[in-house]
Design an enzyme around this catalytic site. Structure first.
Site, PDB file in Angstrom:
ATOM      1  N   TYR A  59       0.839  -1.200   0.000  1.00 36.69           N
ATOM      2  CA  TYR A  59       0.000   0.000   0.000  1.00 36.69           C
ATOM      3  C   TYR A  59       0.880   1.259   0.000  1.00 36.69           C
ATOM      4  O   TYR A  59       1.410   1.678   1.023  1.00 36.69           O
ATOM      5  CB  TYR A  59      -0.923   0.023   1.216  1.00 36.69           C
ATOM      6  CG  TYR A  59      -1.891  -1.137   1.315  1.00 36.69           C
ATOM      7  CD1 TYR A  59      -2.195  -1.933   0.221  1.00 36.69           C
ATOM      8  CD2 TYR A  59      -2.512  -1.427   2.525  1.00 36.69           C
ATOM      9  CE1 TYR A  59      -3.086  -2.992   0.319  1.00 36.69           C
ATOM     10  CE2 TYR A  59      -3.413  -2.477   2.636  1.00 36.69           C
ATOM     11  CZ  TYR A  59      -3.690  -3.259   1.528  1.00 36.69           C
ATOM     12  OH  TYR A  59      -4.572  -4.307   1.635  1.00 36.69           O
ATOM     13  N   HIS A 138      -0.627 -12.223   1.144  1.00 40.30           N
ATOM     14  CA  HIS A 138      -1.267 -11.164   0.367  1.00 40.30           C
ATOM     15  C   HIS A 138      -1.372 -11.549  -1.107  1.00 40.30           C
ATOM     16  O   HIS A 138      -0.360 -11.613  -1.814  1.00 40.30           O
ATOM     17  CB  HIS A 138      -0.459  -9.867   0.512  1.00 40.30           C
ATOM     18  CG  HIS A 138      -1.188  -8.646   0.046  1.00 40.30           C
ATOM     19  ND1 HIS A 138      -0.582  -7.408  -0.034  1.00 40.30           N
ATOM     20  CD2 HIS A 138      -2.467  -8.451  -0.355  1.00 40.30           C
ATOM     21  CE1 HIS A 138      -1.457  -6.519  -0.468  1.00 40.30           C
ATOM     22  NE2 HIS A 138      -2.612  -7.139  -0.674  1.00 40.30           N
TER      23      HIS A 138
END
Length: 325
Positions: A59, A138
């Site tokens: 992110y 992830h």
């Protein structure tokens, strides 16, 4: 349901609030976010009662983790739960002056055991904290074998060592998450966008499996990346421009919500929490105003008639659990 009630993730002893803060937006997802605004968003979520925060190295190429750490280091570490992710190593971190998500991060997929440990250590450095509570695989969509045979056992070893308290996997699909759940190594899963008002595909496989195994389900993407937040403006669905049929369906839901005096955002946020396998929902918040809005939507009282009307209009299956009034 109290959105700031603390509930346990499976049998881990780790607790989260029903409403959690997704930290992708403070890494500059979709549009720039200044450093002060990002930290203020975390501060406001905390003030309102949020005690579950979830970030990732990807992110903003490390930006989200650094900003989250800057805000959370001012609070008692025993009073909140923090999750981050492994599977991408960042080789060109965003600068401190960055305000927008960069795709020039040199992010490389790495689901090896060594990659898991390296990612975990790098996250702690960015966060400036001595531990994270929940560690997710992830997006291992194209790396199932490596993730299952190397990354997941490495996460379980970190849990055994006490470095993390809960092991998870986070994906935008339910089928592979179900396979990970069947390994018996997961404490929780993060399912993004596949258990929402527009898409309940996770109900076919993942949610029942997690219910049987006492694996906590954390639901992300309750607005399906934007279209359920406001379908009357140009909107995204699964991070791409929303198809016309999706927009039409969301607009029909919004009109029924209006008849009952309920914002569509409130129905979208609260809907997943009715399923007994779902422990928490993560809502992305990029500013203090968005944090305040999420908290307000979580508290809206939704009449049972709205859910009946959605079912009557063929917009929601009658057999799907819905929140009680």
């Amino acid at each position: 349901m109290d959105p700031f009630e603390n509930v346990e993730l499976g049998a881990t002893g780790v607790t989260v609030t029903r409403l959690g803060m997704g930290l992708a937006p403070i890494g500059g997802l979709f549009s720039p976010v200044g450093d002060e605004t990002a930290v203020a968003a975390v501060d406001e979520a905390w003030r309102l009662g949020v005690r579950f925060f979830d970030t990732a190295p990807f992110y903003g190429a490390g930006l989200s983790e650094r900003r989250a750490g800057r805000a959370l280091r001012r609070h008692d570490r025993s009073r909140y739960t923090l999750g981050t992710k492994v599977g991408r190593l960042i080789r060109d971190e965003a600068s401190e002056e960055s305000e927008v998500w960069t795709e020039k991060s040199g992010a490389v997929f790495d689901f090896s055991a060594a990659g898991v440990r390296a990612s975990h250590e790098e996250s702690l450095r960015r966060l400036g904290l001595d531990r994270v509570d929940v560690l997710h695989l992830h997006d291992p969509d194209d790396h199932f074998t490596e993730a299952a045979t190397q990354a997941l056992p490495a996460l379980a070893q970190l849990r055994k060592e006490g470095a993390v308290r809960a092991v998870s996997a986070g994906m935008n699909q339910s089928a592979m998450l179900t396979e990970f759940a069947r390994t018996g190594l997961l404490d929780c899963v993060l399912l993004a966008g596949r258990y929402s008002l527009l898409d309940q595909s996770g109900l076919a496989d993942l949610l029942p499996e997690c219910r049987r195994r006492n694996i906590a389900v954390i639901v992300g993407g309750v607005y399906n990346s934007g279209v359920l937040a406001d379908p009357f403006r140009p909107a995204t669905f699964d991070y791409r421009p929303a198809p016309p049929e999706v927009v039409a369906r969301a607009q029909a839901m919004a009109r029924l919500c209006d008849r009952h005096g309920v914002p569509l955002r409130a129905a979208a946020l609260q809907f997943p929490l009715a399923h007994p396998a779902v422990t928490s929902v993560l809502v992305g918040m990029r500013s203090p105003e968005e944090a305040a809005d999420a908290a307000a939507m979580a508290r809206v009282r939704i009449p049972g008639g709205l859910w009946r009307d959605l079912a009557d209009a063929w917009l929601l299956d009658r057999e799907i659990p819905v929140p009680l009034p």
